[in-house]
Design an enzyme around this catalytic site. Sequence first.
Site, PDB file in Angstrom:
ATOM      1  N   ARG A  68      22.914  64.438  21.071  1.00 13.26           N
ATOM      2  CA  ARG A  68      21.474  64.688  21.113  1.00 13.26           C
ATOM      3  C   ARG A  68      21.186  65.567  22.324  1.00 13.26           C
ATOM      4  O   ARG A  68      21.074  65.089  23.441  1.00 13.26           O
ATOM      5  CB  ARG A  68      20.699  63.372  21.199  1.00 13.26           C
ATOM      6  CG  ARG A  68      20.843  62.520  19.955  1.00 13.26           C
ATOM      7  CD  ARG A  68      19.966  61.282  20.007  1.00 13.26           C
ATOM      8  NE  ARG A  68      20.136  60.476  18.803  1.00 13.26           N
ATOM      9  CZ  ARG A  68      20.983  59.473  18.679  1.00 13.26           C
ATOM     10  NH1 ARG A  68      21.745  59.142  19.715  1.00 13.26           N
ATOM     11  NH2 ARG A  68      21.085  58.801  17.567  1.00 13.26           N
ATOM     12  N   GLU A 105      25.232  51.037  24.855  1.00 13.43           N
ATOM     13  CA  GLU A 105      24.309  50.790  23.754  1.00 13.43           C
ATOM     14  C   GLU A 105      24.981  50.240  22.505  1.00 13.43           C
ATOM     15  O   GLU A 105      24.411  49.417  21.800  1.00 13.43           O
ATOM     16  CB  GLU A 105      23.549  52.078  23.403  1.00 13.43           C
ATOM     17  CG  GLU A 105      22.558  52.501  24.474  1.00 13.43           C
ATOM     18  CD  GLU A 105      21.795  53.749  24.089  1.00 13.43           C
ATOM     19  OE1 GLU A 105      21.408  53.865  22.925  1.00 13.43           O
ATOM     20  OE2 GLU A 105      21.603  54.618  24.958  1.00 13.43           O
ATOM     21  N   ASP A 142      19.311  60.275  28.204  1.00  9.36           N
ATOM     22  CA  ASP A 142      18.122  60.954  27.716  1.00  9.36           C
ATOM     23  C   ASP A 142      16.951  60.004  27.921  1.00  9.36           C
ATOM     24  O   ASP A 142      17.103  58.927  28.495  1.00  9.36           O
ATOM     25  CB  ASP A 142      18.263  61.374  26.245  1.00  9.36           C
ATOM     26  CG  ASP A 142      18.623  60.210  25.329  1.00  9.36           C
ATOM     27  OD1 ASP A 142      18.467  59.047  25.745  1.00  9.36           O
ATOM     28  OD2 ASP A 142      19.074  60.465  24.203  1.00  9.36           O
ATOM     29  N   ASP A 180      22.616  56.006  27.091  1.00  9.28           N
ATOM     30  CA  ASP A 180      22.627  57.459  26.942  1.00  9.28           C
ATOM     31  C   ASP A 180      21.746  58.128  27.995  1.00  9.28           C
ATOM     32  O   ASP A 180      20.719  57.576  28.419  1.00  9.28           O
ATOM     33  CB  ASP A 180      22.142  57.864  25.546  1.00  9.28           C
ATOM     34  CG  ASP A 180      23.109  57.425  24.463  1.00  9.28           C
ATOM     35  OD1 ASP A 180      24.292  57.226  24.774  1.00  9.28           O
ATOM     36  OD2 ASP A 180      22.678  57.282  23.301  1.00  9.28           O
ATOM     37  N   TYR A 205      27.986  64.425  23.883  1.00 13.13           N
ATOM     38  CA  TYR A 205      26.766  63.766  23.415  1.00 13.13           C
ATOM     39  C   TYR A 205      26.049  64.627  22.393  1.00 13.13           C
ATOM     40  O   TYR A 205      25.870  65.841  22.585  1.00 13.13           O
ATOM     41  CB  TYR A 205      25.855  63.471  24.601  1.00 13.13           C
ATOM     42  CG  TYR A 205      24.690  62.583  24.271  1.00 13.13           C
ATOM     43  CD1 TYR A 205      24.896  61.355  23.672  1.00 13.13           C
ATOM     44  CD2 TYR A 205      23.394  62.974  24.551  1.00 13.13           C
ATOM     45  CE1 TYR A 205      23.827  60.518  23.366  1.00 13.13           C
ATOM     46  CE2 TYR A 205      22.318  62.156  24.264  1.00 13.13           C
ATOM     47  CZ  TYR A 205      22.541  60.927  23.663  1.00 13.13           C
ATOM     48  OH  TYR A 205      21.480  60.115  23.366  1.00 13.13           O
ATOM     49  N   GLU A 240      15.234  58.159  25.900  1.00 13.33           N
ATOM     50  CA  GLU A 240      15.362  56.865  25.242  1.00 13.33           C
ATOM     51  C   GLU A 240      16.407  56.005  25.929  1.00 13.33           C
ATOM     52  O   GLU A 240      16.210  54.795  26.108  1.00 13.33           O
ATOM     53  CB  GLU A 240      15.722  57.073  23.765  1.00 13.33           C
ATOM     54  CG  GLU A 240      15.663  55.798  22.957  1.00 13.33           C
ATOM     55  CD  GLU A 240      15.817  56.049  21.470  1.00 13.33           C
ATOM     56  OE1 GLU A 240      15.611  55.110  20.700  1.00 13.33           O
ATOM     57  OE2 GLU A 240      16.146  57.196  21.088  1.00 13.33           O
ATOM     58  N   HIS A 257      21.755  68.391  29.135  1.00 18.36           N
ATOM     59  CA  HIS A 257      23.081  68.115  28.608  1.00 18.36           C
ATOM     60  C   HIS A 257      23.823  69.409  28.342  1.00 18.36           C
ATOM     61  O   HIS A 257      23.263  70.496  28.360  1.00 18.36           O
ATOM     62  CB  HIS A 257      22.985  67.332  27.289  1.00 18.36           C
ATOM     63  CG  HIS A 257      22.413  65.960  27.448  1.00 18.36           C
ATOM     64  ND1 HIS A 257      21.579  65.397  26.527  1.00 18.36           N
ATOM     65  CD2 HIS A 257      22.566  65.044  28.425  1.00 18.36           C
ATOM     66  CE1 HIS A 257      21.238  64.186  26.922  1.00 18.36           C
ATOM     67  NE2 HIS A 257      21.816  63.955  28.070  1.00 18.36           N
TER      68      HIS A 257
END
Length: 946
Positions: free
Chosen positions: A328, A9, A98, A96, A326, A100, A373
Amino acid sequence: MPKPLVIVESPAKAKTIAGFLGSGYMVEPSVGHVRDLPSDAAQIPAAYKSEPWARLGVDVDNGFKPLYVVVPGKKERVARLKSLLKEANELYLATDEDREGESIAWHLLEVLHPRVPVKRMVFHEITRQAIQDAVNNWRDLDRRLVDAQETRRILDRLYGYEISPVLWRKVLPRLSAGRVQSVATRLVVERERARMRFKPAGYWDITGRFRPAGELGAEPRLAFGASLVALDGHRVATGRDFGEDGEVTRGDVVVLDEAAARSLAERLAQASFSVRSVEEKPWRRSPYPPFMTSTLQQEAARQLRFSATRTMRVAQELYEGGYITYMRTDSTTLSDEALAAAREAVRRLFGEQYLPAQPRRYDKRVKNAQEAHEAIRPAGGELRHPEQSGLRGDQLRLYELIWKRTVASQMPDAQGTSVQVRLGAATGAGEDVEFAASGRVVSFPGFLMAYVEGSDDPEAELEDKEVRLPQLAAGDELWAEQLRPEGHTTQPPARYTEASLVKALEEMGVGRPSTYATIIDTIQGRGYVWKKGTALVPTWTAFAVVGLLEKHFAKLVDYGFTAEMEEDLDSIARGDEEPLPWLTRFYFGSPRSKQDGAGLKQMVAERLASIDAREVNSVPIGGEGSGVVVRVGRYGPYVQEGDRRASLPAELAPDELTLEKARELLDAPPPERADRELGTDPASGLPVLVRSGRFGPYVQLGRSEDLATKPKTSSLLPGMVPEELTLQDALRLLSLPRSLGRAPGAREEVIADNGRYGPYVRRGKEYRSLESAEQLFTVTLEEALALFSQPRQRRSQAARAPLAELGTDPVSGGAVVVKEGRFGPYVTDGTVNASLRRGDSIESLTLERAAELLADRRSRAEADAASGAAARRGRRPSRGAGAPIAAQRRASLAPAKKAAPAKKAAPAKVAAKKAAPAKKAPAKKAPATKGPARKAAGAKKAAVAR
């Protein structure tokens, strides 16, 4: 030779991962999202502009199909990725892990049309071992996560695009509503309403300082404090016994006023005190679990004074640099490797006595937790000590906080003893009084050796603080060294800070940890909330918006309903619920019952006409019968009583606008009448006035009503104060602009004047800045001509003397100063500039607040630079349409064991049947998927279908 292409990203992450993978891989960033719903009409493809659903970007009548376009500025980035993909033999999507990130990966497939095996590469930390494991243990794209994120995006678009226009029509233009931001704003407004309803109450008590009798000459440490708690068997009232109306909520308490407290203290002066009871209890406190996103934001705000945005920006930097996992996450779980590393750090730094027999495991997750996570912890198999990390500034401070919390989570409980002592006496009048004292001793610090959690209450004592009492036993006689009556006033509920608002949202199950920083930024950026110190203060616009939503769309800002939506979205992510029926119920309604049958579309259509704009923009002050209201107007809020109006000062918080203050503002003369006559101009005989205007104080020659033409005016120079201005000062100002004459043979006159950017001299259209305002009145023609003879130089803000010097910035190490700029005062460290925000003042600005403003500005600048690297103005975005939610995804999502079939490479269309371009485009484009770029012309024609 072909090699795998790895798409991540961010550029920083790409650089780190490329170093681990070596030259055998191509690593390239997508720089965030590459596709999204169109954000304005200009981005809507021509083929869809006539569609009734085009403004939404979602075809609500055809399975809620979203219309996707390439994000503005990302066309060249997409072209770069396509070019690299032609040279690749595999595609690793390393966004990532997740919702998103999964969505970004899917959108990349939609625009890149890979003809090579596709592998989803996931990792929780950026270390060499973790990246190699991710390459070896790839998986397929998780369609459930893609569906869940797409449903969220569509839901937020429907909510915002249906409700925001209502606010534009009934409150103010350019306002916005959001599924979570509106609920967060309501929380802040409700807290301010409680403060406005609050009526302070006064009460008194007595505090004493005691020591054992017979120890009058002993060490001062034997003295201890105690407070009056009971009188004649009735508890003495404290702040918690009063309601928000200032009245006592319990009838069995004694309320002391000043006279009663002082009188009782005098009667106790000669009384004999003794210990009535001593109660000792052991206490034990377990360590806190490792950080997840929300608790990191809260603790960074308490201990480091970081905003949520600043915390997430620094955490992102640490993650991309390979320092932490990570950032988040909803989980507090640590991997076996991390547990072993943390325990080894405890053994090495604190010794065996601080190492529990078994690892501590924290499996509790917050309400509606999503991804599996780990907790946020130092990355790698060894916990790098902060002093050995090589970090500095904000990164070091946040990393140290994470390191301490992780290590402390694997340490034993803290233990100690708490003591409650009651002591009493009888007055000469026969009154029985009782005082209480409490002590706390830490016998074994355990995890407190490594970490102590902060508190939202600045008055609260930290848990590692000891309060020691002398050895006491029931019946011991005591001597009162001091008895002091003390008055207290009840305090209104504390305003939310960023930390406490994050905590409230988390406890309610509203929003997601990854969005809290954005939510808080949004409600400030939209003008709903401003910061007063660390407190979040709502604006009157927020009152109007929340009032409208509560009265006419109550369900949409109901805390329980919003949390239920989060649960439903999580059910979609788990595959327990289908997106299409859920979106249908939300937007079109459900026939199950009349109460919840209306959907969003029907609610807006039915209630828009009934909303009284004047009513929702009016907030009564001092009760409904006072006749005083605050109204939200186009040019700002104002207070009104009958026909009288007065603007509200920008720095006045809503709870500070009492009825008395409102009438004081109404009684004050309007700014244009608040004149002060300084004297008479000797040349014209006209009065010279100093006045206050919209853009600040100024001087004026003559009164408007006495003149046929507009009177001459001049703004005050920096440093001038209206109250101290003299007639001589004003006449000097009115002498501007000052003619210096003409150069020999020149037609243009040289003028000295004060402008928007400071003092200057002008010759025709040529300008030169002056160093100081005083030069306006002293500069000569020769000096001005000398300036014009020199090359023009842009006047640097750095040349101006700073308004304040605050210290050294913890990130850059530069000197932080406050300067006056074109748009008002700002702070700078010599490299980064950040404007002061509403609620900030030069006088009260601290280094911590300045560092926060600079950090937020850096974060925005980095985001702009990342997204703007490929941006080119005037480019037409590539166009694409997403498939229906939960429909069969394109063949590029298939496992990487074989290439995706060409015939499935084209995405599903979103265009209605009557849209001619959408019909023709796929037929022309289909052959192009069998070869590389030789059919580029056909690809352009098929852009709409894509």
